[in-house]
Design a protein around this motif. Structure first.
Motif, PDB file in Angstrom:
ATOM      1  N   GLU A 225       0.824  -1.205   0.000  1.00 56.42           N
ATOM      2  CA  GLU A 225       0.000   0.000   0.000  1.00 56.42           C
ATOM      3  C   GLU A 225       0.865   1.264   0.000  1.00 56.42           C
ATOM      4  O   GLU A 225       0.524   2.258  -0.660  1.00 56.42           O
ATOM      5  CB  GLU A 225      -0.937  -0.008   1.203  1.00 56.42           C
ATOM      6  N   ILE A 226       1.974   1.246   0.723  1.00 52.76           N
ATOM      7  CA  ILE A 226       2.899   2.393   0.712  1.00 52.76           C
ATOM      8  C   ILE A 226       3.380   2.644  -0.712  1.00 52.76           C
ATOM      9  O   ILE A 226       3.362   3.771  -1.210  1.00 52.76           O
ATOM     10  CB  ILE A 226       4.110   2.155   1.638  1.00 52.76           C
ATOM     11  N   ILE A 227       3.817   1.582  -1.363  1.00 54.82           N
ATOM     12  CA  ILE A 227       4.352   1.705  -2.726  1.00 54.82           C
ATOM     13  C   ILE A 227       3.271   2.235  -3.672  1.00 54.82           C
ATOM     14  O   ILE A 227       3.509   3.173  -4.446  1.00 54.82           O
ATOM     15  CB  ILE A 227       4.909   0.344  -3.199  1.00 54.82           C
ATOM     16  N   GLU A 228       2.091   1.662  -3.579  1.00 58.45           N
ATOM     17  CA  GLU A 228       0.980   2.082  -4.432  1.00 58.45           C
ATOM     18  C   GLU A 228       0.590   3.529  -4.170  1.00 58.45           C
ATOM     19  O   GLU A 228       0.287   4.275  -5.102  1.00 58.45           O
ATOM     20  CB  GLU A 228      -0.215   1.156  -4.181  1.00 58.45           C
ATOM     21  N   SER A 229       0.620   3.953  -2.900  1.00 58.97           N
ATOM     22  CA  SER A 229       0.232   5.322  -2.538  1.00 58.97           C
ATOM     23  C   SER A 229       1.195   6.361  -3.104  1.00 58.97           C
ATOM     24  O   SER A 229       0.863   7.544  -3.186  1.00 58.97           O
ATOM     25  CB  SER A 229       0.124   5.473  -1.017  1.00 58.97           C
ATOM     26  N   GLU A 230       2.382   5.921  -3.501  1.00 64.96           N
ATOM     27  CA  GLU A 230       3.374   6.815  -4.111  1.00 64.96           C
ATOM     28  C   GLU A 230       3.397   6.669  -5.632  1.00 64.96           C
ATOM     29  O   GLU A 230       4.325   7.131  -6.299  1.00 64.96           O
ATOM     30  CB  GLU A 230       4.765   6.534  -3.525  1.00 64.96           C
TER      31      GLU A 230
ATOM     32  N   ALA B 273       8.988   1.710   6.805  1.00 63.45           N
ATOM     33  CA  ALA B 273       8.480   2.688   5.841  1.00 63.45           C
ATOM     34  C   ALA B 273       9.614   3.560   5.315  1.00 63.45           C
ATOM     35  O   ALA B 273       9.672   3.879   4.119  1.00 63.45           O
ATOM     36  CB  ALA B 273       7.406   3.560   6.501  1.00 63.45           C
ATOM     37  N   HIS B 274      10.538   3.914   6.188  1.00 56.71           N
ATOM     38  CA  HIS B 274      11.682   4.761   5.823  1.00 56.71           C
ATOM     39  C   HIS B 274      12.454   4.172   4.639  1.00 56.71           C
ATOM     40  O   HIS B 274      12.780   4.885   3.683  1.00 56.71           O
ATOM     41  CB  HIS B 274      12.594   4.918   7.045  1.00 56.71           C
ATOM     42  N   GLY B 275      12.734   2.879   4.713  1.00 57.82           N
ATOM     43  CA  GLY B 275      13.469   2.230   3.623  1.00 57.82           C
ATOM     44  C   GLY B 275      12.725   2.317   2.298  1.00 57.82           C
ATOM     45  O   GLY B 275      13.310   2.641   1.258  1.00 57.82           O
TER      46      GLY B 275
ATOM     47  N   ASN C   4       5.122   9.310   8.915  1.00 62.23           N
ATOM     48  CA  ASN C   4       3.892   9.373   9.717  1.00 62.23           C
ATOM     49  C   ASN C   4       2.671   9.035   8.865  1.00 62.23           C
ATOM     50  O   ASN C   4       1.796   8.272   9.291  1.00 62.23           O
ATOM     51  CB  ASN C   4       3.729  10.750  10.367  1.00 62.23           C
ATOM     52  N   GLU C   5       2.631   9.593   7.671  1.00 63.53           N
ATOM     53  CA  GLU C   5       1.530   9.321   6.748  1.00 63.53           C
ATOM     54  C   GLU C   5       1.436   7.819   6.448  1.00 63.53           C
ATOM     55  O   GLU C   5       0.348   7.235   6.491  1.00 63.53           O
ATOM     56  CB  GLU C   5       1.771  10.112   5.451  1.00 63.53           C
ATOM     57  N   LYS C   6       2.561   7.197   6.166  1.00 63.97           N
ATOM     58  CA  LYS C   6       2.570   5.776   5.794  1.00 63.97           C
ATOM     59  C   LYS C   6       2.309   4.874   6.995  1.00 63.97           C
ATOM     60  O   LYS C   6       1.687   3.820   6.857  1.00 63.97           O
ATOM     61  CB  LYS C   6       3.887   5.393   5.125  1.00 63.97           C
ATOM     62  N   MET C   7       2.766   5.283   8.169  1.00 62.92           N
ATOM     63  CA  MET C   7       2.474   4.494   9.379  1.00 62.92           C
ATOM     64  C   MET C   7       0.968   4.468   9.641  1.00 62.92           C
ATOM     65  O   MET C   7       0.441   3.449  10.079  1.00 62.92           O
ATOM     66  CB  MET C   7       3.225   5.069  10.577  1.00 62.92           C
ATOM     67  N   ASN C   8       0.285   5.572   9.341  1.00 65.92           N
ATOM     68  CA  ASN C   8      -1.157   5.622   9.546  1.00 65.92           C
ATOM     69  C   ASN C   8      -1.905   4.660   8.626  1.00 65.92           C
ATOM     70  O   ASN C   8      -3.018   4.250   8.939  1.00 65.92           O
ATOM     71  CB  ASN C   8      -1.679   7.059   9.351  1.00 65.92           C
ATOM     72  N   LEU C   9      -1.317   4.312   7.502  1.00 67.27           N
ATOM     73  CA  LEU C   9      -1.939   3.333   6.609  1.00 67.27           C
ATOM     74  C   LEU C   9      -1.994   1.940   7.225  1.00 67.27           C
ATOM     75  O   LEU C   9      -2.836   1.136   6.843  1.00 67.27           O
ATOM     76  CB  LEU C   9      -1.140   3.248   5.284  1.00 67.27           C
TER      77      LEU C   9
END
Length: 137
Positions: free
Chosen positions: A24-29, A104-106, A129-134
């Motif tokens: 989801e992090i990757i997709e959100s970017e 998430a940082h990596g 912070n944004e990605k941790m909330n996901l």
């Protein structure tokens, strides 16, 4: 494909939840998921990687090797569980939160975010912070 590897006695609980979250992090970017390998280890293991590959004789919580090509996000992310535990205590946060921040940082580095300047570090922290909330959604 996201994989989790262990060079220490630590193991993630519910790997599939973490896998979905990283995707989801990757997709959100607006990036495409390639091959992401997380390697969880101890301080000594990561220190040896730091010396061998980066010529840095210091402890760190994360070292990432970026194999990203264009929008295809790929790489190896080494995380010292010991360092994350110590940092969680130092920052007075839960271990799981600090671990997710580092994970998430990596990925964010692979997405093009930097953290060398003050301005870049502030943006990186906001993105973490944004990605941790996901994770909890």
């Amino acid at each position: 494909m996201i994989s989790f590897n262990y060079e220490t006695d630590f193991e993630l609980e519910n790997e599939s939840q973490y896998e979905d979250w990283v995707s989801e992090i990757i997709e959100s970017e607006d990036k495409t998921e390639g091959e992401i390998n997380y390697i969880f280890c101890d301080d000594e293991y990561l220190l040896q990687k730091n010396i061998e590959f980066l010529n840095h004789d210091t402890l760190t919580d994360i070292i990432s090797f970026d194999y990203t090509m264009g929008n295809l996000i790929s790489g190896d992310i080494f995380i010292s569980v010991e360092r994350v535990k110590d940092n969680a205590k130092d920052f007075n946060v839960a271990f799981e939160d600090e671990l997710r921040r580092v994970m998430a940082h990596g990925i964010l580095h692979y997405c093009g975010y930097k953290d060398k300047s003050e301005e870049d570090s502030a943006l990186m922290r906001d993105k973490e912070n944004e990605k941790m909330n996901l994770f909890n959604q």
